[in-house]
Write an enzyme that holds these catalytic residues in place. Structure first.
Site, PDB file in Angstrom:
ATOM      1  N   ASP A 112      32.657  35.676  27.267  1.00 28.71           N
ATOM      2  CA  ASP A 112      33.379  34.714  28.253  1.00 28.71           C
ATOM      3  C   ASP A 112      34.932  35.020  28.053  1.00 28.71           C
ATOM      4  O   ASP A 112      35.415  34.748  27.025  1.00 28.71           O
ATOM      5  CB  ASP A 112      33.262  33.355  27.808  1.00 28.71           C
ATOM      6  N   ASN A 143      37.686  43.708  34.690  1.00 23.64           N
ATOM      7  CA  ASN A 143      37.164  43.612  35.889  1.00 23.64           C
ATOM      8  C   ASN A 143      36.694  42.208  36.214  1.00 23.64           C
ATOM      9  O   ASN A 143      36.237  42.037  37.261  1.00 23.64           O
ATOM     10  CB  ASN A 143      35.905  44.720  36.063  1.00 23.64           C
ATOM     11  N   ALA A 144      36.317  41.559  35.261  1.00 24.78           N
ATOM     12  CA  ALA A 144      35.729  40.192  35.195  1.00 24.78           C
ATOM     13  C   ALA A 144      36.729  39.330  36.128  1.00 24.78           C
ATOM     14  O   ALA A 144      38.017  39.497  36.198  1.00 24.78           O
ATOM     15  CB  ALA A 144      35.776  39.610  34.098  1.00 24.78           C
ATOM     16  N   GLY A 145      35.952  38.333  37.168  1.00 24.29           N
ATOM     17  CA  GLY A 145      36.847  37.648  38.112  1.00 24.29           C
ATOM     18  C   GLY A 145      35.872  36.767  38.964  1.00 24.29           C
ATOM     19  O   GLY A 145      34.885  36.773  39.045  1.00 24.29           O
ATOM     20  N   ILE A 146      36.523  35.682  39.161  1.00 26.17           N
ATOM     21  CA  ILE A 146      35.835  34.608  40.242  1.00 26.17           C
ATOM     22  C   ILE A 146      36.916  34.172  41.217  1.00 26.17           C
ATOM     23  O   ILE A 146      38.106  34.554  41.125  1.00 26.17           O
ATOM     24  CB  ILE A 146      35.570  33.476  39.137  1.00 26.17           C
ATOM     25  N   SER A 175      43.253  42.937  43.596  1.00 20.23           N
ATOM     26  CA  SER A 175      42.716  42.622  44.786  1.00 20.23           C
ATOM     27  C   SER A 175      44.036  42.860  45.689  1.00 20.23           C
ATOM     28  O   SER A 175      45.055  42.992  45.224  1.00 20.23           O
ATOM     29  CB  SER A 175      42.140  41.348  44.782  1.00 20.23           C
ATOM     30  N   TYR A 197      43.120  32.038  43.942  1.00 23.71           N
ATOM     31  CA  TYR A 197      42.665  33.142  43.538  1.00 23.71           C
ATOM     32  C   TYR A 197      43.894  34.436  43.878  1.00 23.71           C
ATOM     33  O   TYR A 197      44.175  35.211  42.937  1.00 23.71           O
ATOM     34  CB  TYR A 197      41.529  33.835  44.525  1.00 23.71           C
ATOM     35  N   ALA A 199      47.051  33.561  43.865  1.00 21.37           N
ATOM     36  CA  ALA A 199      48.106  33.468  42.566  1.00 21.37           C
ATOM     37  C   ALA A 199      47.627  33.905  41.310  1.00 21.37           C
ATOM     38  O   ALA A 199      48.490  34.734  40.494  1.00 21.37           O
ATOM     39  CB  ALA A 199      48.237  31.894  42.641  1.00 21.37           C
ATOM     40  N   SER A 200      46.263  33.934  41.022  1.00 20.26           N
ATOM     41  CA  SER A 200      45.907  34.523  39.638  1.00 20.26           C
ATOM     42  C   SER A 200      45.807  36.021  39.920  1.00 20.26           C
ATOM     43  O   SER A 200      46.102  36.919  38.905  1.00 20.26           O
ATOM     44  CB  SER A 200      44.434  34.276  39.500  1.00 20.26           C
TER      45      SER A 200
END
Length: 267
Positions: free
Chosen positions: A60, A87-90, A139, A152, A154-155
């Site tokens: 995690d 690469n992990a993202g939401i 992105s 999203y 902003a992150s």
């Protein structure tokens, strides 16, 4: 990439899974991280079938301890770290004035931004020794504002700023590549945080509007091999980034129209 020790977060599906398979075919030694153990095991099997050595490390990325353990297990298995692919993202889909639970902004930052910070921090001493490469799968929203995606975007802006700054600090010891995809045919478009704070799953088919994940992974792997610093993955994205300083209002209107078309239900 032959015999390179490669860590990929978010490797259980989508771009991460395809990157793992592409790297496996090129002879990389893989450490694959994600929360879903079952899907992660399937990816390991896919990579082993291609002749690669791969290990699954359930992780995690919002937990610094998990990220430290991920790097430790990579070192234990392979002795070094050559490439770290964050690469992990939401994602999210909600107007800001319709958000009911502000915790989604914290969650987006913890997964998309802090997950990159944690993994990079603990891998960095080893990447320095190998003169390796840090990859951030960001992105187009890390460069432009998008409606329905305030948290999203902003992150991803945070991720972009962190990696751009880190590149300057680390040159020429460690390379930094930032990847900025447009829409890619993965489940990230159908599974997003919404204003209530919950993850909503859509059955809408975005396939015809998105770049095939195989094509996206091929572009990323080529950028890794050539140690590029930046990869904006569509001509439309490149044009929008280039035009924004000169005609920002026009770019905003084009982005708004494109997003509306992307999420429009099929007739």
């Amino acid at each position: 990439m032959r015999n390179k020790s490669v860590i990929i977060t978010g490797a259980s599906e989508g771009i991460g899974r395809e990157l793992a398979k592409r790297a496996a075919a090129l002879g990389a030694r893989l450490v694959l991280a994600a929360r879903n153990e079952k899907k992660l095991a399937e990816v390991v099997s896919d990579c082993e079938a291609l002749g690669a050595t791969a290990v699954a490390v359930p992780t995690d990325v919002t937990s610094e301890q998990d990220c430290r353990s991920l790097i430790d297990q990579a070192l234990s298995r392979f002795g070094n770290v050559d490439i770290l692919i964050n690469n992990a993202g939401i994602s999210m889909s909600a107007r800001f004035d319709c958000v009911e639970d502000l915790s989604i902004f914290e969650r987006l930052m913890r997964v998309n931004y802090l997950g990159t910070v944690y993994c990079t921090y603990h891998a960095l001493p080893h990447l320095k020794r190998s003169r390796g490469l840090i990859v951030g799968v960001s992105s187009l929203q890390g460069k432009l504002g998008f409606p329905l995606s305030t948290g999203y975007a902003a992150s991803k802006h945070a991720m972009q700023g962190f990696l751009d700054s880190l590149r300057i600090e680390l040159r020429p010891e460690v390379g930094v590549l930032i990847v900025s995809p447009g829409p890619v045919d993965t489940r990230i478009h159908a599974r997003k945080l919404v204003g209530s704070g919950q993850v909503e799953v859509s059955e809408q088919d975005f396939h015809f509007k998105s770049m095939p994940v195989e094509r996206a992974a091929t572009q990323i792997i080529q950028a890794v091999i050539h140690r590029r610093r930046e990869l904006v993955m569509t001509w439309g994205g490149k044009a929008a980034v280039w035009l924004k300083p000169f005609v920002p209002g026009f770019v905003d209107s084009q982005v708004e129209t494109a997003v509306a078309r992307f999420y429009a239900q099929d007739d």
